[in-house]
Design an enzyme around this catalytic site. Structure first.
Site, PDB file in Angstrom:
ATOM      1  N   LYS A  89      14.175   4.619 -14.236  1.00 23.32           N
ATOM      2  CA  LYS A  89      14.948   4.364 -13.026  1.00 23.32           C
ATOM      3  C   LYS A  89      15.681   5.628 -12.637  1.00 23.32           C
ATOM      4  O   LYS A  89      16.307   6.272 -13.490  1.00 23.32           O
ATOM      5  CB  LYS A  89      15.983   3.241 -13.304  1.00 23.32           C
ATOM      6  CG  LYS A  89      16.825   2.882 -12.094  1.00 23.32           C
ATOM      7  CD  LYS A  89      16.133   1.895 -11.206  1.00 23.32           C
ATOM      8  CE  LYS A  89      16.736   1.783  -9.822  1.00 23.32           C
ATOM      9  NZ  LYS A  89      16.239   2.828  -8.861  1.00 23.32           N
ATOM     10  N   GLN A 110      20.001  11.209 -16.221  1.00 27.09           N
ATOM     11  CA  GLN A 110      19.847   9.812 -15.811  1.00 27.09           C
ATOM     12  C   GLN A 110      19.704   8.885 -17.027  1.00 27.09           C
ATOM     13  O   GLN A 110      20.157   7.745 -16.997  1.00 27.09           O
ATOM     14  CB  GLN A 110      18.611   9.688 -14.906  1.00 27.09           C
ATOM     15  CG  GLN A 110      18.608   8.465 -14.011  1.00 27.09           C
ATOM     16  CD  GLN A 110      19.418   8.644 -12.752  1.00 27.09           C
ATOM     17  OE1 GLN A 110      19.400   9.724 -12.147  1.00 27.09           O
ATOM     18  NE2 GLN A 110      20.135   7.628 -12.329  1.00 27.09           N
ATOM     19  N   LYS A 125      13.349  10.646 -12.746  1.00 28.58           N
ATOM     20  CA  LYS A 125      13.772  11.283 -11.496  1.00 28.58           C
ATOM     21  C   LYS A 125      12.558  11.912 -10.851  1.00 28.58           C
ATOM     22  O   LYS A 125      11.589  12.260 -11.537  1.00 28.58           O
ATOM     23  CB  LYS A 125      14.801  12.378 -11.805  1.00 28.58           C
ATOM     24  CG  LYS A 125      15.665  12.733 -10.631  1.00 28.58           C
ATOM     25  CD  LYS A 125      16.865  11.817 -10.543  1.00 28.58           C
ATOM     26  CE  LYS A 125      17.735  12.106  -9.352  1.00 28.58           C
ATOM     27  NZ  LYS A 125      19.037  11.437  -9.461  1.00 28.58           N
ATOM     28  N   ASP A 165      18.211   9.918  -3.274  1.00 29.25           N
ATOM     29  CA  ASP A 165      19.081  10.970  -3.805  1.00 29.25           C
ATOM     30  C   ASP A 165      19.263  11.927  -2.620  1.00 29.25           C
ATOM     31  O   ASP A 165      19.056  11.515  -1.472  1.00 29.25           O
ATOM     32  CB  ASP A 165      18.411  11.661  -5.026  1.00 29.25           C
ATOM     33  CG  ASP A 165      19.392  12.482  -5.857  1.00 29.25           C
ATOM     34  OD1 ASP A 165      20.082  11.909  -6.706  1.00 29.25           O
ATOM     35  OD2 ASP A 165      19.489  13.714  -5.656  1.00 29.25           O
ATOM     36  N   SER A 375      21.861  -0.182  -7.866  1.00 26.10           N
ATOM     37  CA  SER A 375      20.404  -0.327  -7.826  1.00 26.10           C
ATOM     38  C   SER A 375      19.951  -1.361  -8.855  1.00 26.10           C
ATOM     39  O   SER A 375      19.044  -2.155  -8.601  1.00 26.10           O
ATOM     40  CB  SER A 375      19.721   1.007  -8.142  1.00 26.10           C
ATOM     41  OG  SER A 375      19.707   1.835  -7.010  1.00 26.10           O
TER      42      SER A 375
HETATM   43  N1  GLU Z   1      20.116   9.179  -7.227  1.00 23.67           N
HETATM   44  C1  GLU Z   1      21.154   8.335  -7.707  1.00 23.67           C
HETATM   45  C2  GLU Z   1      21.622   8.821  -9.062  1.00 23.67           C
HETATM   46  O1  GLU Z   1      21.645   9.992  -9.285  1.00 23.67           O
HETATM   47  C3  GLU Z   1      20.759   6.866  -7.664  1.00 23.67           C
HETATM   48  C4  GLU Z   1      19.545   6.522  -8.469  1.00 23.67           C
HETATM   49  C5  GLU Z   1      19.075   5.070  -8.318  1.00 23.67           C
HETATM   50  O2  GLU Z   1      19.687   4.310  -7.592  1.00 23.67           O
HETATM   51  O3  GLU Z   1      18.068   4.755  -8.967  1.00 23.67           O
HETATM   52  O4  GLU Z   1      22.008   8.107  -9.935  1.00 23.67           O
END
Ligand code: GLU
Length: 443
Positions: A89, A110, A125, A165, A375
């Site tokens: 994710k 992440q 990512k 993002d 999310s």
């Molecule tokens: N890009 C966001 C982050 O850095 C959200 C990622 C998502 O919602 O999967 O966490």
């Protein structure tokens, strides 16, 4: 017990050109050294050698036709870093600076961030070096369709769930989702950040910025204070920055700056967010246009806002946007807290300087986890074919952010580094993933 120095040399050898990825690994290893001192039995080779190697890295060609009928080619990426605690994710970033190092650093961060949310999500990512700036809707749509024409085979609601993002917002997610559905003939929660009319969640748009302020509020409360009447210097003017500004204002702060890659605006009266939203969300313009409507504000080209005196700094733009000289300036001006809305915006020497000077520092992998947490809530709603109210989701988001703060604070204390939330975040994030990896054997 793993010798982290030896392991770091192995990572360096394997990723010689990936400065940002190495920076992210080094920061985590610094915290894991603390485990080595207190609970060496919790660091073992089996986990660590796998933790720094992504499970899968996908790089692909993205050809598309521009408005002049000319063929353009970009590079697409998806790094599926770790699936020990849930499906991969993490967001997709469309920005000219994107390369494999950036995507690997973001994917690595992440893993820890998603672990801290308490929700069952692994880390991944992706993105592209495509620059949406100045492109027409048609060009963005054709690019997104081409990108998904390759990506679709690697993702799925129970496999890998991308989201937005930098450079990927509601418009891009819509085009990506439409193409996925067309190819797979399946309406499923394969992406988050979807529009409300096709499976999105209330609060997802606001979640990263709101979450940052909920985390900051919990941190300030723990020290007997809050946002009321605090001066906030904020960078960025994208989704994270806009909703961090909104929530900070709602909580009683005065936000005086915002920025984009060209420069920053300073409004001593406090930012008028309606003007910013009109420029950024409606017209997709540049932040300097703010001063046309607010002559009392100033615009400084080619600079960042960190020299403006403030109580709280919220870097919400991009990696490595706040360096040692900026940290010195902030400390000189009496800053009390630096809380990251972006991923890795503060350089390692700047982090050390802030901590040495007793500034409260909230690392992005904890303080900006609200976006991915929401999310996770969108995935739950999709799975049960329901949608929850704004109040419901907002309350869940707030509870998650307060619990992340408590985890960072308590873990840092338990491991002998009180108030070093970065140590707490890395250790707590690691321990959960490590336990899951050990339980699943050599995979
Ligand atoms: N890009 C966001 C982050 O850095 C959200 C990622 C998502 O919602 O999967 O966490």
């Amino acid at each position: 017990m793993t010798d982290l120095k030896v392991l770091y040399e192995t990572v360096k050898k394997r990723n010689p050109n990936d400065a940002e990825f190495l920076q992210a690994v080094e920061e985590v290893f610094e915290s894991l050294n603390v485990i080595a001192d207190v609970h060496p039995e919790k660091l073992d080779d089996d986990v660590l050698y796998r933790l720094v190697e992504p499970e899968r890295q996908i790089i692909f060609r993205v050809p598309w036709i521009d408005d002049q009928g000319k063929m353009q080619v970009n590079r697409g990426f998806r790094v599926q870093f770790n699936s020990a605690i849930g499906p991969y994710k993490g967001g997709l970033r469309f920005h000219p600076s994107v390369n494999i190092s950036i995507i690997k650093f973001l994917g690595f961060e992440q893993v820890f961030k998603n672990s801290l949310t308490t929700l069952p999500m692994g880390g991944g990512k992706g993105g592209s070096d495509f620059d949406p700036k100045g492109k027409s809707d048609g060009e963005v749509m054709r690019f997104c369709q081409s990108f998904m024409t390759e990506l679709y085979r690697h993702i799925g609601a129970n496999t890998d769930v991308p989201a937005g993002d930098i450079g990927v917002g509601a418009r891009e997610i819509g085009y990506l989702f439409g193409q996925y559905k067309r190819i797979q003939n399946e309406f499923t929660g394969v992406l988050t950040g979807k529009g409300l009319s096709y499976g999105g969640s209330l609060v997802r748009t606001e979640a990263t910025g709101y979450g940052l302020c909920y985390f900051t509020e919990a941190m300030l409360k723990d020290k007997g204070t809050d946002f009321t009447d605090k001066t906030v210097v904020l960078s960025g003017s994208g989704n994270v920055a806009i909703y961090a500004c909104q929530k900070a204002q709602q909580l009683g702060a005065k936000v005086v700056t915002m920025s984009d890659s060209n420069g920053f605006i300073y409004d001593p009266n406090g930012i008028d967010l309606d003007t910013v939203k009109e420029i950024k969300e409606v017209r997709r313009g540049r932040i300097k246009e703010y001063v046309e409507k607010h002559p009392e504000a100033t615009y400084t080209e080619g600079a960042r806002p960190w020299a403006i005196p403030c109580d709280i700094a919220l870097p919400c733009a991009i990696q490595n946007e706040l360096g040692l000289d900026d940290a010195k300036e902030l400390v000189k001006n009496g800053v009390m807290a630096v809380c990251e809305g972006a991923n890795m915006p503060t350089t390692p020497d700047a982090i050390h300087y802030l901590l040495e000077n007793k500034v409260l520092y909230a690392p992005g992998k904890a303080s900006n986890a609200g976006g991915v947490a929401c999310s996770g809530l969108e995935m739950s709603q999709n799975a049960e074919h329901l949608s929850w109210t704004f109040e419901d989701v907002d309350k869940k988001l707030k509870d998650i952010m307060v619990s992340i703060f408590n985890t960072c604070r308590d873990t840092a204390k338990e491991y002998g580094h009180p108030d070093q939330y970065v140590v707490g975040a890395n250790i707590a994030g690691y321990l959960k993933v490590a336990e899951a990896m050990k339980a699943q054997g050599c995979v």
